[in-house]
Design an enzyme around this catalytic site. Structure first.
Site, short mmCIF file in Angstrom:
data_model
loop_
_atom_site.label_atom_id
_atom_site.label_comp_id
_atom_site.label_asym_id
_atom_site.label_seq_id
_atom_site.Cartn_x
_atom_site.Cartn_y
_atom_site.Cartn_z
N HIS A 125 0.82 -1.23 0.00
CA HIS A 125 0.00 0.00 0.00
C HIS A 125 0.85 1.27 0.00
CE1 HIS A 125 -3.60 -2.30 0.47
NE2 HIS A 125 -3.27 -2.77 1.66
N ASP A 162 -2.46 -10.76 -2.26
CA ASP A 162 -3.03 -10.23 -1.03
C ASP A 162 -4.49 -9.86 -1.33
OD1 ASP A 162 -1.92 -8.83 1.75
OD2 ASP A 162 -3.67 -7.80 0.91
N HIS A 164 -6.16 -7.42 -0.43
CA HIS A 164 -6.34 -5.99 -0.69
C HIS A 164 -5.59 -5.61 -1.97
CE1 HIS A 164 -6.64 -6.56 3.74
NE2 HIS A 164 -7.72 -5.82 3.55
N ASP A 249 -4.39 -12.96 3.51
CA ASP A 249 -5.63 -12.45 4.10
C ASP A 249 -6.87 -12.75 3.24
OD1 ASP A 249 -4.54 -10.67 2.29
OD2 ASP A 249 -4.45 -8.98 3.69
ZN ZN Z 1 -3.94 -7.27 2.77
#
Ligand code: ZN
Length: 342
Positions: A125, A162, A164, A249
């Site tokens: 991120h 991931d 996200h 995740d």
């Molecule tokens: Zn994540």
């Protein structure tokens, strides 16, 4: 059996995110416990990474941003609602980026087939000039820059599994034709980016491939996406190196998302990936990102490492299971957009 380098350092435990933060030092214990339980620790070569240099960070991040973070060494600060700095954070963040860089150097030396960075804080991120979502430096982007600048590679694929979307990684390479960024992620979800239509710009047009899936998707959806979209793409591109943003995740047990991938599902996904990498003689570096359920993280890392060591290990590949209709539709759309690449 493949030679695999594992990168770990005690300083990763010293990044203190405070009470009840999901991205906590206990994650490192879960990772180590998983490798021990799988009898994998002794099958890996272990190294402690060095901190990354300021110069290498500047390949990816802005100078003001880098110097601002470096000046926080030994201090406490909050960089965004989720992202904190403790007195031990900077050494950990620098070594986390250094671990990914060392992984690149190690596999390109030919001594190791694959490398795995078992580091925190995570990185995908982190944008050029901004920390967010537990991430300070974009570890995998710094590693990709190392592959391009120090080793002269021209074709690198980053596969981000991931749950996200790796908005930072996407942003950093959005106009690059040398780094193809592929992401499968839950959508709508944090951080809100990663739409199908985000496909890159300028020279990078067609070099960003996003597969945003609704919540609730499981093994059939992830395996279908891998087989139908990402693996054929990797075969076609024939990258000189694949970097994996290895988050866990998307697991059924994870508290920060709604996907239903199982440990066995991750195992199949990674084994199929390593089979393809072997067929095109391509090394890889796995860079740990998220994964916030200790058991899922523990088992996930273990199954990934086992697959890297021996892609023929484990259970037989299951017959193609039926993915959700949404997955089939989104994969077809992403394939179409990817086919328009210049
Ligand atoms: Zn994540």
């Amino acid at each position: 059996m493949n030679a695999v380098l594992a990168l770990s350092h005690p300083c990763f435990r010293e990044h203190d995110t405070g009470p009840n933060h999901p991205e906590c030092a206990d994650r490192m214990d879960a990772v180590e416990a998983g490798l021990r339980a799988g009898n994998l620790t002794a099958r890996l070569t272990w190294e402690r990474p060095e901190p990354v240099s300021r110069e290498q960070l500047l390949r990816i991040h802005g100078v003001e941003y880098v110097d601002h973070l470096l000046a926080l060494d030994g201090q406490s600060a909050r960089l965004d609602p989720d992202t904190v700095v403790s007195p031990g954070t900077l050494p950990a963040a620098l070594c986390a980026a250094g671990a990914a860089v060392r992984g690149v150097d190690a596999v390109l030396s030919g001594k190791f087939r694959h490398a795995v960075s078992l580091a925190r804080p995570p990185g995908h991120h982190a944008c050029r000039d901004r920390s967010m979502g537990f991430c300070l430096f974009n570890n995998i982007a710094v590693a990709a820059a190392r592959a391009l600048n120090a080793h002269g590679l021209q074709k690198v694929v980053i596969l981000d599994i991931d749950v996200h979307h790796g908005n930072g990684t996407q942003e950093i390479f959005y106009s690059s034709s040398q780094v193809t960024y592929c992401s499968i992620h839950q959508s709508p979800w944090y951080p809100g980016t990663g739409a199908l239509e985000e496909t890159g710009e300028g020279m990078g047009r067609g070099h960003t491939i996003n597969l945003p899936l609704p919540g609730g998707m499981g093994d059939p959806d992830y395996l279908y996406s891998n087989r139908e979209l990402f693996l054929p793409l990797i075969t076609k591109i024939r990258p000189q190196m694949v970097l994996v943003s290895a988050g866990f995740d998307a697991h059924l047990l994870d508290p920060l998302a709604d996907m239903s991938v199982t440990t066995a599902g991750f195992g199949f996904l990674y084994r199929e990936l390593f089979h393809v990498l072997e067929s095109i003689d391509c090394p890889s570096v796995m860079v740990l990102e998220g994964g916030y359920a200790p058991q899922a993280l523990s088992e996930g890392v273990s199954t990934m490492v086992e697959a890297a060591l021996d892609p023929a290990s484990g259970a037989e590949t299951p017959p193609p299971a039926l993915p959700h209709g949404d997955t089939v539709r989104l994969v077809a759309a992403a394939k179409h957009l990817a086919s328009l690449r210049e």
